[in-house]
Structure formats: structure tokens, C-alpha cells
Design a protein around this motif. Structure first.
Motif, PDB file in Angstrom:
ATOM      1  N   ASP A 188       0.832  -1.213   0.000  1.00 62.71           N
ATOM      2  CA  ASP A 188       0.000   0.000   0.000  1.00 62.71           C
ATOM      3  C   ASP A 188       0.862   1.257   0.000  1.00 62.71           C
ATOM      4  O   ASP A 188       0.514   2.267   0.633  1.00 62.71           O
ATOM      5  CB  ASP A 188      -0.945   0.002   1.202  1.00 62.71           C
ATOM      6  CG  ASP A 188      -1.976  -1.117   1.118  1.00 62.71           C
ATOM      7  OD1 ASP A 188      -2.300  -1.534  -0.018  1.00 62.71           O
ATOM      8  OD2 ASP A 188      -2.413  -1.596   2.183  1.00 62.71           O
ATOM      9  N   GLY A 189       2.004   1.212  -0.666  1.00 63.81           N
ATOM     10  CA  GLY A 189       2.847   2.390  -0.807  1.00 63.81           C
ATOM     11  C   GLY A 189       3.751   2.683   0.357  1.00 63.81           C
ATOM     12  O   GLY A 189       4.499   3.674   0.316  1.00 63.81           O
ATOM     13  N   GLU A 190       3.732   1.867   1.422  1.00 59.72           N
ATOM     14  CA  GLU A 190       4.563   2.099   2.592  1.00 59.72           C
ATOM     15  C   GLU A 190       5.537   0.931   2.770  1.00 59.72           C
ATOM     16  O   GLU A 190       5.155  -0.234   2.565  1.00 59.72           O
ATOM     17  CB  GLU A 190       3.717   2.254   3.851  1.00 59.72           C
ATOM     18  CG  GLU A 190       2.929   3.548   3.916  1.00 59.72           C
ATOM     19  CD  GLU A 190       3.830   4.765   4.047  1.00 59.72           C
ATOM     20  OE1 GLU A 190       4.892   4.668   4.693  1.00 59.72           O
ATOM     21  OE2 GLU A 190       3.457   5.832   3.504  1.00 59.72           O
ATOM     22  N   ALA A 687      13.401  12.294  -2.617  1.00 60.28           N
ATOM     23  CA  ALA A 687      13.423  13.049  -1.368  1.00 60.28           C
ATOM     24  C   ALA A 687      13.130  14.524  -1.616  1.00 60.28           C
ATOM     25  O   ALA A 687      12.445  15.176  -0.815  1.00 60.28           O
ATOM     26  CB  ALA A 687      14.785  12.879  -0.693  1.00 60.28           C
ATOM     27  N   ALA A 688      13.632  15.100  -2.730  1.00 58.00           N
ATOM     28  CA  ALA A 688      13.370  16.513  -3.028  1.00 58.00           C
ATOM     29  C   ALA A 688      11.890  16.738  -3.321  1.00 58.00           C
ATOM     30  O   ALA A 688      11.301  17.748  -2.885  1.00 58.00           O
ATOM     31  CB  ALA A 688      14.230  16.943  -4.214  1.00 58.00           C
ATOM     32  N   ALA A 689      11.261  15.793  -4.044  1.00 57.22           N
ATOM     33  CA  ALA A 689       9.818  15.924  -4.307  1.00 57.22           C
ATOM     34  C   ALA A 689       9.021  15.767  -3.030  1.00 57.22           C
ATOM     35  O   ALA A 689       8.000  16.450  -2.826  1.00 57.22           O
ATOM     36  CB  ALA A 689       9.399  14.887  -5.350  1.00 57.22           C
ATOM     37  N   TYR A 690       9.463  14.890  -2.154  1.00 60.35           N
ATOM     38  CA  TYR A 690       8.760  14.694  -0.876  1.00 60.35           C
ATOM     39  C   TYR A 690       8.891  15.936  -0.002  1.00 60.35           C
ATOM     40  O   TYR A 690       7.925  16.359   0.642  1.00 60.35           O
ATOM     41  CB  TYR A 690       9.354  13.475  -0.176  1.00 60.35           C
ATOM     42  CG  TYR A 690       8.686  13.133   1.133  1.00 60.35           C
ATOM     43  CD1 TYR A 690       7.569  12.315   1.166  1.00 60.35           C
ATOM     44  CD2 TYR A 690       9.183  13.622   2.341  1.00 60.35           C
ATOM     45  CE1 TYR A 690       6.953  11.984   2.363  1.00 60.35           C
ATOM     46  CE2 TYR A 690       8.577  13.304   3.538  1.00 60.35           C
ATOM     47  CZ  TYR A 690       7.458  12.487   3.544  1.00 60.35           C
ATOM     48  OH  TYR A 690       6.846  12.178   4.741  1.00 60.35           O
ATOM     49  N   LEU A 695       2.674  19.064   3.258  1.00 61.28           N
ATOM     50  CA  LEU A 695       2.591  18.374   4.534  1.00 61.28           C
ATOM     51  C   LEU A 695       3.934  17.850   5.027  1.00 61.28           C
ATOM     52  O   LEU A 695       3.987  17.063   5.974  1.00 61.28           O
ATOM     53  CB  LEU A 695       1.611  17.204   4.414  1.00 61.28           C
ATOM     54  CG  LEU A 695       0.165  17.571   4.079  1.00 61.28           C
ATOM     55  CD1 LEU A 695      -0.694  16.330   3.955  1.00 61.28           C
ATOM     56  CD2 LEU A 695      -0.409  18.506   5.153  1.00 61.28           C
ATOM     57  N   PHE A 696       5.023  18.293   4.406  1.00 63.76           N
ATOM     58  CA  PHE A 696       6.341  17.793   4.836  1.00 63.76           C
ATOM     59  C   PHE A 696       6.656  18.219   6.266  1.00 63.76           C
ATOM     60  O   PHE A 696       7.292  17.468   7.016  1.00 63.76           O
ATOM     61  CB  PHE A 696       7.410  18.310   3.880  1.00 63.76           C
ATOM     62  CG  PHE A 696       8.819  18.087   4.384  1.00 63.76           C
ATOM     63  CD1 PHE A 696       9.365  16.823   4.432  1.00 63.76           C
ATOM     64  CD2 PHE A 696       9.580  19.153   4.848  1.00 63.76           C
ATOM     65  CE1 PHE A 696      10.650  16.620   4.919  1.00 63.76           C
ATOM     66  CE2 PHE A 696      10.861  18.952   5.325  1.00 63.76           C
ATOM     67  CZ  PHE A 696      11.406  17.671   5.357  1.00 63.76           C
ATOM     68  N   SER A 697       6.210  19.394   6.666  1.00 65.38           N
ATOM     69  CA  SER A 697       6.544  19.878   8.004  1.00 65.38           C
ATOM     70  C   SER A 697       5.957  19.017   9.102  1.00 65.38           C
ATOM     71  O   SER A 697       6.469  18.994  10.225  1.00 65.38           O
ATOM     72  CB  SER A 697       6.054  21.327   8.159  1.00 65.38           C
ATOM     73  OG  SER A 697       4.644  21.392   7.949  1.00 65.38           O
ATOM     74  N   ARG A 720       6.399   8.744   7.188  1.00 63.25           N
ATOM     75  CA  ARG A 720       5.348   8.222   6.314  1.00 63.25           C
ATOM     76  C   ARG A 720       5.580   8.785   4.906  1.00 63.25           C
ATOM     77  O   ARG A 720       5.683   9.995   4.728  1.00 63.25           O
ATOM     78  CB  ARG A 720       3.964   8.603   6.808  1.00 63.25           C
ATOM     79  CG  ARG A 720       3.569   7.896   8.090  1.00 63.25           C
ATOM     80  CD  ARG A 720       2.074   8.091   8.379  1.00 63.25           C
ATOM     81  NE  ARG A 720       1.244   7.593   7.293  1.00 63.25           N
ATOM     82  CZ  ARG A 720       0.885   6.323   7.148  1.00 63.25           C
ATOM     83  NH1 ARG A 720       1.278   5.416   8.044  1.00 63.25           N
ATOM     84  NH2 ARG A 720       0.128   5.937   6.141  1.00 63.25           N
ATOM     85  N   TYR A 721       5.685   7.883   3.932  1.00 64.00           N
ATOM     86  CA  TYR A 721       6.016   8.298   2.577  1.00 64.00           C
ATOM     87  C   TYR A 721       4.795   8.647   1.746  1.00 64.00           C
ATOM     88  O   TYR A 721       4.931   9.176   0.649  1.00 64.00           O
ATOM     89  CB  TYR A 721       6.813   7.174   1.886  1.00 64.00           C
ATOM     90  CG  TYR A 721       8.137   6.912   2.561  1.00 64.00           C
ATOM     91  CD1 TYR A 721       9.281   7.612   2.201  1.00 64.00           C
ATOM     92  CD2 TYR A 721       8.244   5.971   3.581  1.00 64.00           C
ATOM     93  CE1 TYR A 721      10.478   7.383   2.827  1.00 64.00           C
ATOM     94  CE2 TYR A 721       9.440   5.740   4.221  1.00 64.00           C
ATOM     95  CZ  TYR A 721      10.556   6.443   3.837  1.00 64.00           C
ATOM     96  OH  TYR A 721      11.751   6.222   4.468  1.00 64.00           O
ATOM     97  N   THR A 722       3.601   8.327   2.262  1.00 64.36           N
ATOM     98  CA  THR A 722       2.369   8.687   1.565  1.00 64.36           C
ATOM     99  C   THR A 722       1.715   9.822   2.340  1.00 64.36           C
ATOM    100  O   THR A 722       1.156   9.618   3.428  1.00 64.36           O
ATOM    101  CB  THR A 722       1.416   7.485   1.488  1.00 64.36           C
ATOM    102  OG1 THR A 722       2.091   6.420   0.829  1.00 64.36           O
ATOM    103  CG2 THR A 722       0.160   7.842   0.696  1.00 64.36           C
ATOM    104  N   LEU A 723       1.823  11.032   1.808  1.00 58.34           N
ATOM    105  CA  LEU A 723       1.273  12.212   2.476  1.00 58.34           C
ATOM    106  C   LEU A 723      -0.133  12.501   1.967  1.00 58.34           C
ATOM    107  O   LEU A 723      -0.384  12.420   0.767  1.00 58.34           O
ATOM    108  CB  LEU A 723       2.188  13.412   2.230  1.00 58.34           C
ATOM    109  CG  LEU A 723       3.593  13.293   2.808  1.00 58.34           C
ATOM    110  CD1 LEU A 723       4.417  14.508   2.436  1.00 58.34           C
ATOM    111  CD2 LEU A 723       3.534  13.138   4.312  1.00 58.34           C
TER     112      LEU A 723
END
Length: 723
Positions: A188-190, A687-690, A695-697, A720-723
Motif C-alpha cells: 500500500d505504498g509504505e 526526497a526533493a519531491a517529498y 505536509l512535509f513539516s 510516512r512516505y504517503t502524504l
């Protein structure tokens, strides 16, 4: 702190707001840093540090990553080698990490030590809490970073390729990195870290293995195989074989396909200058110089000879004058006169006069005269030279007894020399007579004479070799006329065995009771029996070998095709190897089996002593470690396998990995292996796109949180890689 680098410093650091995160891909091979939302990192360099001293000033400088080779000649690097902050892929040397951060932030354009931007930094899978804590302490305390977020590089690469449709939400991320290889399952993307798998092998070990093989194959070019050059050769020439055994058999058989797959690296080579024939003027000049040097040596020899002649002439005159004065002296005063001159008797003076005369004739080059006449004069004057020999000792004084012993020794030595001279003269006459007879036979019938010499040479050679063989192993052979493993008694010849038999018999006869050997005269006959025929046993081989040498030299004169046979136990050829000039082929490094043998350790780590699983086995281990798995989940995972990392760039990696996983999965299972769009930079780009997401903060923790919650909060921290 001064840096030596070819990387240019960025000038737009102040144009970014303080809310723009700084993205760092902290790999064990390369360090990449840039701004969130961009497609490429701003600064990329090797993650190593070197601190040499300046040769003139002694100042220590920091060399981080790539350096300028033109400036390295001014620094002493012998005591400071490249150092890395990583142990495998875990940071543990934070002193070195501080140098790397200083250099990275300086090249990014930061003006001071305070960094007022959030930081997203990558780490390995299941990074130890202590490493996380030390990294947070370094960034918070040293650089004043407001907030930090940790993420796994392979997970960022998988999510980035998922966004571009390369892989699915459920799948496996296989990351063969620089020092370690990871397999991460995604559901599931994680990432599911409980099902992760790791092997301590990567591109570093492939490069090191290739460097060892090339150094063993070309030891005289070992200085050429630097780490950077071998790394380039690995990325340019190495590939993964579809079937290692079949590929190796191609090169073993030397097939045409193997020749096509062989690569050659030509090292710098300058052909030696062609030797030109010297001109006539040069030859004449060298001949003149040589003649001048020869004339100088001849003049020196002539001057030395004249000096020697003058010395002998003066000595001869002195001895003649001494004899003249001795004749004028009365007999009663003769002893006192001789004591002043250093001579004992008149005969000694005459003997010295004769020696000086002969030496003078030899120095002047005059003939020695008839040897028989000289010997006759010597015999006639022997009694005059040694007058005390026939006088009884009771008629002589103690000094005269000593003189008589000395004269007796001199006479014996003189007679021995005379007998040896006579023997040599007779042998020379016999040799001349034999040579004359051989020459007569050769002139009468050359073919028959040559055949006779060959037959005699073969007979003597076999006789000598048989004697040597018997002396070596006492007649014991193993069926091939070769010496075998025998005891000491079997290595003795016949005479030595007879001596041992006599000694053993005497020991048994006298073994009981008191040792009385030697009390009777017949006991000493044992030594006569032991020494019987010893001279014949020792002298025979010398005479045969001398005759064999003579026949061999004679055959070489009359038969140009004759080749002497080598002795047993000697080398067939005793000629020294001739040095040949180096050619272009001597400066070529050929890559054959090494091209696919080195990267094969990714699938067989036990080849280099690492008892762990290979890439294909790791996928099965990772699937079995999942807490809840079913047939549908496993099929979804194997249907989306993504390869990322620098070592996935080898040609043939996808096909070989798919074939290996198919061997461990049930028949008919869907298996699809894809390579990342850019296995090297996709981790940083993901990582730059994330970090550019709004919601990165929410995924970061601040310095206040770190000070308040401490290290235990970092233990539970998961991104969590799915924001």
C-alpha cells in the motif's frame, strides 16, 4: 578552514526562503545536497575526507571528495589517506561527518555556520538509534538546524519511480548499493521494515575484487590500478552473465564469441627508438679512441716491465757482488759474514741467484733453455745445496740439526715438484701421440672414425650414468631406471655396504663382555679390508669422465651436428633467458573472464568469504519475513520489483535477477523486474519531491522536540512516505 576542490560555490543561497528544506542524500559512496522541489542536486562529491599537510608551510588542509590534481603536488599525502564516515552504510565517524557537512554547506552557498533551513537527510534501512541521535545532535548543536526529517534512500527512489509509473504500490525495492544491499517490501505504498533483508556486499566489493584480480594478473602494472581507475573500468566493461557456468566455458574453450567479448585497455607506451647503423666517421672515431686506450695500456705495461727488469737487474748484481765478496772471506769468518747478509749458506745465495736469473729472463722474454739441462744442473747441485742431509745428527749442533731438517724438507719438495713436472711432460707426450693416432685414423676413414667416437661416447656415458644411479640408490629402481624412495642402506655403493658389513660383524663378535677390540694384531686387519679397492672405486669415475669430456670435445670438432647429452638431475638447458625488448602488447590489460566474474559476487558473496545470501535469494527471504502474507500478496510483490542503486547499472542485471527469482518461486508466478529511471539520483529526486510537499513539516521534528523528548522519541520515529 581551507578546502581544495574543483566544485564551484553556489551564489543563490540567500534567494531561498528559510522555509525551503535542504535535501541531503548521504550515501556511503557519494554525498548529494540541493534544494527541495528541484530536479537535480546542486553539489555532488565523493563521501571521503583527506587531510594532508602543505610541503612548504606545514598547514593542514581538508580535501573533501574530489580534489584538484594540479594542486596535489604541493601537499604530502603519504601520512593521510582517504577516510570515510561510514562502517558499511551506517555513519559512525561524526568527526569526519562534520568536515563533510562543512564542505557541503559551504559549497551550497551558506555564509556562516548557522543553517536556518529544515533538513531532510537519507539513511539506511533500520538505522541504529545511536547513529540517528548523533546525527541530530551534530545538526542541531553545530549548525543550528530548525528541524530534521529522516528517510530511507531506497524508499524515496521507489516512491519517485511509482509516481512515474515504473512500479506499483505493492512491490519489492532491491537496492545493491556501495557497501551493502537491501531488499524492502512495499505494501500500500509504505515500506514494511519487518520484512527487510540486508547483505554486506555492494559495488565496493566488486571494485576491490576486480582490483585484486588485475593486480595478480599484471603485477608489473600494479601502480596503474588505482581505485578511481578500477572503478571506471568496472562501470565501463563489467556485466552480469545470464548463466555464469556457460559463460565461463566459452572463455575456457576460446570460442569466437569469447574473443568478441574480450576488451583491451592500452596503457601509455612509447616505442623504443630504432637503432641506426653508425656512420663510417663514427666507426673510425670509436676505433681511434679504442686504439688510443690500448696504446696507453701497452705503454703502462711496458713501463711496469722495465721497472721490474731494473729491480731484478739490481738484485742480480747485488747477489753476484755478494758471492764475489764471500769468496774473499776466510772460512772462519764466513759464518759471521753470512749472518750480516741475512743468508745462512752459500748454497742459499746461489739458489737465490738462479731464481733471480730465471725471473730476469722471463721478464725480458728470453727462452728458458732446455728443461733437461736445467734438471741435470739441479740434480748435480742438489748435494751442494743440501750438504747437511747425509751428516749424522750426533755430529751436528742444535742449529745445524734444525738446518738439516729444513734442507730435508726443501729437497723433498723439490723432488716432488720435479716428479710432477716429469709426469706432466710424459702425459703431454702421450696426449700428442694419441692425437696423432686419432688424426691418422680420421684421415684414413672419416665416417668410420666418427661412428667409433659416437659408439665410445655412448658407452662411456651409459657407464657413468649407471655408476651415478647405483651410487644414488644402490641399484634399486622403480622400473623406469629412476631412483625411488629407498633407505640409507640402499643408497650406498658396493664398497660402502661391504664396510658396513665388516663393522656390523665386528660389533656382534665383540658385543658380549668387555670391549677388547685392538688387543690382537689380527683385529687391525679389519681396516685393511675396509680400505681395500677404495682407490679404484673413487678414481675410476674421474678417469671415465675425463675421457668422456675429451671424446665430447673431439666429436664437436669433427661432427657439427653433435649435441652433448645432459647429465642426470641437471637442467636440460643452462642458458640464461634472453631479455627481449618490450612491445606494445606488454602494455595491454586484457579483460576477459574478469568482466563477469567480479559482479557475480553480488549473487554469490561466498566467493569472497561473505557467508550471506545473494540478490535473488534475498527477495525470497524478504517475502517470507512478512508478518501477514498470502498468495495474492506475494504475487503482487514479485510483479513489481524495482532495482535501484549504483550496482544495478550492470548490463544483464534485470534478466539475471528475474531468472534467479523465478527459480525460487512457484511455477507460473508473475515476475516483473524493472530498473529505476536513474538508479543513482532517483533517491535524491524522490526526497526533493517529498520535501516540497505542503505536509512535509508534519513529518519533521524540531530542535525543541529533540531537547524535550530526547533519544527515545527518535527510536519510535518513522517517516510516512504517503502524504
Amino acid at each position: 578552514m581551507p578546502f581544495i576542490s574543483r566544485i564551484q560555490r553556489q551564489s543563490d543561497y540567500n534567494l531561498f526562503s528559510s522555509s525551503t528544506p535542504i535535501v541531503i542524500d548521504n550515501g556511503s559512496s557519494y554525498f548529494r545536497i540541493g534544494w527541495a522541489g528541484e530536479t537535480d542536486p546542486r553539489v555532488v562529491f565523493r563521501n571521503i575526507v583527506q587531510r594532508p599537510r602543505h610541503k612548504a608551510t606545514g598547514e593542514t588542509v581538508s580535501i573533501v571528495g574530489d580534489h584538484d590534481p594540479a594542486l596535489m603536488k604541493y601537499f604530502d599525502c603519504t601520512r593521510s589517506g582517504p577516510r570515510s564516515a561510514f562502517d558499511s552504510n551506517v555513519v559512525y565517524q561524526f568527526e569526519i561527518m562534520e568536515y563533510i557537512f562543512d564542505f557541503a554547506f559551504d559549497r551550497l552557498g551558506a555564509n556562516g555556520s548557522e543553517i536556518d533551513h529544515p533538513v531532510l537527510i537519507t539513511e539506511c534501512v533500520c538505522n541504529p538509534v545511536q547513529s540517528r541521535s548523533k546525527m541530530a545532535e551534530l545538526l542541531f548543536e553545530t549548525y543550528g538546524v530548525p528541524s530534521i526529517a529522516y528517510g530511507v534512500d531506497a524508499a524515496f527512489s521507489y516512491k519517485y519511480n511509482e509516481q512515474h509509473g515504473v512500479c506499483d504500490r505493492d512491490g519489492l525495492a532491491i537496492c545493491p548499493g556501495f557497501t551493502a544491499t537491501h531488499v524492502i517490501p512495499f505494501i500500500d505504498g509504505e515500506p514494511v521494515y519487518r520484512g527487510c533483508c540486508r547483505t554486506n556486499i555492494g559495488g565496493y566489493h566488486v571494485t576491490d575484487y576486480l582490483k585484486q584480480l588485475l593486480s595478480l594478473k599484471y603485477p608489473h602494472h600494479m601502480a596503474r590500478f588505482t581505485w578511481e581507475k578500477v572503478e571506471d573500468l568496472k562501470m565501463e566493461h563489467c556485466y552480469i552473465a545470464p548463466d555464469y557456468v556457460s559463460e565461463a566455458q566459452l572463455f575456457q574453450k576460446g570460442a569466437k564469441e569469447a574473443e568478441d567479448k574480450t576488451r583491451c585497455w592500452q596503457l601509455p607506451w612509447i616505442p623504443p627508438p630504432a637503432e641506426e647503423r653508425p656512420s663510417e666517421e663514427e666507426i673510425a672515431r670509436k676505433a681511434a679512441i679504442k686504439e688510443k686506450q690500448g696504446q696507453r695500456l701497452r705503454d703502462m705495461a711496458e713501463a711496469k716491465r722495465q721497472s721490474r727488469i731494473n729491480e731484478l737487474d739490481n738484485e742480480l748484481r747485488g747477489l753476484e757482488f755478494l758471492l764475489t765478496q764471500l769468496e774473499k772471506v776466510e772460512e772462519c769468518d764466513e759464518a759471521s759474514f753470512l749472518s750480516k747478509t741475512g743468508y745462512i749458506s752459500k748454497q742459499e745465495i746461489e739458489s737465490a741467484l738462479m731464481k733471480v736469473t730465471q725471473s730476469l729472463r722471463k721478464a725480458k722474454g728470453e727462452p728458458k733453455g732446455d728443461q733437461a739441462e736445467i734438471d741435470e744442473k739441479t740434480d748435480l747441485s742438489a748435494n751442494e745445496k743440501f750438504p747437511l742431509i747425509n751428516v749424522p745428527d750426533n755430529l751436528l749442533t742444535p742449529d745445524q740439526v734444525k738446518e738439516k731438517k729444513r734442507q730435508l724438507f726443501l729437497k723433498t719438495t723439490s723432488e716432488g715438484r720435479q716428479r710432477a713436472r716429469q709426469k706432466r711432460h710424459e702425459e703431454e707426450l702421450e696426449r700428442e701421440r694419441r692425437n696423432q693416432l686419432d688424426e691418422v685414423k680420421r684421415l684414413e676413414n672419416p665416417e668410420l672414425y666418427r661412428e667409433g667416437l659416437h659408439a665410445k661416447y655412448k658407452e662411456l656415458f651409459e657407464k657413468i650414468e649407471q655408476r651415478k644411479r647405483l651410487k644414488t640408490n644402490g641399484g634399486h629402481t622403480n622400473g623406469n631406471n629412476l631412483s625411488g624412495g629407498v633407505g640409507r642402506g640402499e643408497r650406498l655403493n658396493a664398497a660402502q655396504r661391504e664396510r658396513m658389513r665388516l663393522l656390523t660383524t665386528a660389533a656382534f663378535d665383540r658385543g658380549k663382555g668387555e670391549d677388547t677390540f685392538g688387543a690382537r694384531d689380527e683385529d687391525w686387519q679389519l681396516y685393511k679390508l675396509m680400505s681395500k679397492d677404495n682407490d679404484d672405486d673413487d678414481d675410476g669415475p674421474d678417469e671415465d669422465e675425463a675421457e668422456l669430456t675429451r671424446i665430447s670435445s673431439r666429436l664437436q670438432e669433427v661432427d657439427p651436428t653433435f649435441v652433448p647429452k645432459p647429465e642426470i638431475g641437471t637442467l636440460q638447458s643452462t642458458e640464461m633467458p634472453r631479455l627481449r625488448p618490450l612491445t606494445k602488447e606488454d602494455f595491454q590489460v586484457v579483460f576477459g573472464v574478469e568482466r563477469f566474474r567480479c559482479p557475480e559476487i553480488l549473487f554469490h558473496p561466498n566467493w569472497i568469504g561473505i557467508d550471506q545470501a545473494g540478490l535473488d535469494e534475498m527477495a525470497g527471504v524478504s517475502i517470507r519475513r512478512l508478518p501477514s502474507r498470502g498468495q495474492s500478496v506475494e504475487e503482487r510483490l514479485t510483479n513489481s520489483i524495482l532495482m535501484t542503486g549504483g550496482s544495478s547499472l550492470f548490463p544483464g542485471m534485470s534478466e539475471r535477477l528475474e531468472a534467479g527469482i523465478r527459480m525460487i518461486r512457484p511455477c507460473g508466478s508473475p515476475i516483473r523486474v524493472a530498473r529505476a529511471m536513474d538508479p543513482i539520483l532517483d533517491a535524491w529526486r524522490g526526497a526533493a519531491a517529498y520535501a516540497a510537499a505542503p505536509l512535509f513539516s508534519t513529518q519533521t521534528f524540531s530542535r525543541m522536540d529533540y531537547e524535550e523528548k530526547g533519544e527515545d522519541w527518535l527510536r519510535r520515529y518513522q517517516l510516512r512516505y504517503t502524504l
